[in-house]
Design a protein around this motif. Structure first.
Motif, PDB file in Angstrom:
ATOM      1  N   THR A  61      66.535  47.049   1.150  1.00 32.30           N
ATOM      2  CA  THR A  61      66.489  45.596   1.269  1.00 32.30           C
ATOM      3  C   THR A  61      67.871  45.060   1.581  1.00 32.30           C
ATOM      4  OG1 THR A  61      64.818  45.615  -0.481  1.00 32.30           O
ATOM      5  CG2 THR A  61      65.721  43.491   0.103  1.00 32.30           C
ATOM      6  N   GLU A  62      67.936  44.050   2.452  1.00 32.70           N
ATOM      7  CA  GLU A  62      69.199  43.396   2.774  1.00 32.70           C
ATOM      8  C   GLU A  62      69.261  42.032   2.107  1.00 32.70           C
ATOM      9  OE1 GLU A  62      70.302  43.380   6.935  1.00 32.70           O
ATOM     10  OE2 GLU A  62      68.955  45.066   7.275  1.00 32.70           O
ATOM     11  N   PHE A  63      70.469  41.639   1.692  1.00 30.74           N
ATOM     12  CA  PHE A  63      70.710  40.343   1.067  1.00 30.74           C
ATOM     13  C   PHE A  63      71.922  39.693   1.708  1.00 30.74           C
ATOM     14  CE2 PHE A  63      68.416  42.754  -2.098  1.00 30.74           C
ATOM     15  CZ  PHE A  63      67.618  41.822  -2.727  1.00 30.74           C
TER      16      PHE A  63
ATOM     17  N   LYS B  89      72.142  51.749  -5.509  1.00 32.09           N
ATOM     18  CA  LYS B  89      73.488  51.247  -5.222  1.00 32.09           C
ATOM     19  C   LYS B  89      73.389  49.944  -4.450  1.00 32.09           C
ATOM     20  CE  LYS B  89      75.453  55.869  -4.831  1.00 32.09           C
ATOM     21  NZ  LYS B  89      76.219  56.787  -3.991  1.00 32.09           N
ATOM     22  N   VAL B  90      74.454  49.143  -4.535  1.00 34.27           N
ATOM     23  CA  VAL B  90      74.594  47.953  -3.704  1.00 34.27           C
ATOM     24  C   VAL B  90      75.689  48.273  -2.699  1.00 34.27           C
ATOM     25  CG1 VAL B  90      75.287  45.531  -3.647  1.00 34.27           C
ATOM     26  CG2 VAL B  90      73.825  46.362  -5.498  1.00 34.27           C
ATOM     27  N   TYR B  91      75.379  48.111  -1.427  1.00 28.39           N
ATOM     28  CA  TYR B  91      76.316  48.430  -0.335  1.00 28.39           C
ATOM     29  C   TYR B  91      76.831  47.137   0.275  1.00 28.39           C
ATOM     30  CZ  TYR B  91      78.074  50.332   4.063  1.00 28.39           C
ATOM     31  OH  TYR B  91      78.862  50.667   5.135  1.00 28.39           O
TER      32      TYR B  91
ATOM     33  N   GLY C 218      72.680  38.242  -5.191  1.00 28.77           N
ATOM     34  CA  GLY C 218      71.273  38.519  -4.914  1.00 28.77           C
ATOM     35  C   GLY C 218      70.996  40.009  -4.857  1.00 28.77           C
ATOM     36  N   ALA C 219      71.874  40.745  -4.204  1.00 32.12           N
ATOM     37  CA  ALA C 219      71.709  42.192  -4.100  1.00 32.12           C
ATOM     38  C   ALA C 219      71.838  42.853  -5.465  1.00 32.12           C
ATOM     39  CB  ALA C 219      72.736  42.772  -3.135  1.00 32.12           C
ATOM     40  N   GLN C 220      72.809  42.412  -6.257  1.00 31.41           N
ATOM     41  CA  GLN C 220      72.991  42.995  -7.585  1.00 31.41           C
ATOM     42  C   GLN C 220      71.807  42.687  -8.499  1.00 31.41           C
ATOM     43  OE1 GLN C 220      76.852  41.401  -8.606  1.00 31.41           O
ATOM     44  NE2 GLN C 220      77.856  43.318  -8.056  1.00 31.41           N
ATOM     45  N   ASN C 221      71.303  41.467  -8.454  1.00 35.08           N
ATOM     46  CA  ASN C 221      70.143  41.105  -9.278  1.00 35.08           C
ATOM     47  C   ASN C 221      68.921  41.930  -8.886  1.00 35.08           C
ATOM     48  OD1 ASN C 221      71.576  39.222 -10.755  1.00 35.08           O
ATOM     49  ND2 ASN C 221      70.971  37.513  -9.459  1.00 35.08           N
TER      50      ASN C 221
ATOM     51  N   ALA D 171      73.289  45.317   0.873  1.00 37.27           N
ATOM     52  CA  ALA D 171      72.012  46.023   0.922  1.00 37.27           C
ATOM     53  C   ALA D 171      71.795  46.773  -0.379  1.00 37.27           C
ATOM     54  CB  ALA D 171      71.986  47.000   2.079  1.00 37.27           C
ATOM     55  N   VAL D 172      70.529  46.881  -0.774  1.00 41.60           N
ATOM     56  CA  VAL D 172      70.157  47.725  -1.894  1.00 41.60           C
ATOM     57  C   VAL D 172      69.785  49.081  -1.307  1.00 41.60           C
ATOM     58  CG1 VAL D 172      68.511  48.095  -3.762  1.00 41.60           C
ATOM     59  CG2 VAL D 172      69.410  45.810  -3.344  1.00 41.60           C
TER      60      VAL D 172
END
Length: 84
Positions: free
Chosen positions: A42-44, A67-69, A49-52, A33-34
């Motif tokens: 947003t969920e990935f 952050k990316v969780y 994908g989340a990092q991008n 998640a972002v």
């Protein structure tokens, strides 16, 4: 009457701790998640994908804390702008 700065920061910290603990409850069983300023946006399905998505958001809005969780490991990675 305004609250003392120390009391306010303690309350804000406990709210942030609570939100990160509850974050995994809000997300599906896996994925990424972002997180923007402590809130899941947003969920990935993939880490890439989340990092991008997070990097793109940080470039557009550098003042935000992004952050990316990782749901599975319950770890966060803060996104910083590359210096150069």
């Amino acid at each position: 009457m305004p609250k003392p700065a120390q009391e306010k920061s303690v309350q804000e910290k406990s709210a942030q701790d609570k939100s990160s603990k509850d974050m995994s409850k809000d997300l599906s069983q896996g994925g990424y998640a972002v997180v923007v300023d402590g809130q899941v946006k947003t969920e990935f399905k993939t880490k890439e994908g989340a990092q991008n998505g997070a990097r793109d958001l940080k470039r557009r809005f550098p003042m935000l804390q992004i952050k990316v969780y990782d749901v599975a490991s319950r770890q966060e990675q803060e996104i910083e702008l590359a210096r150069g």
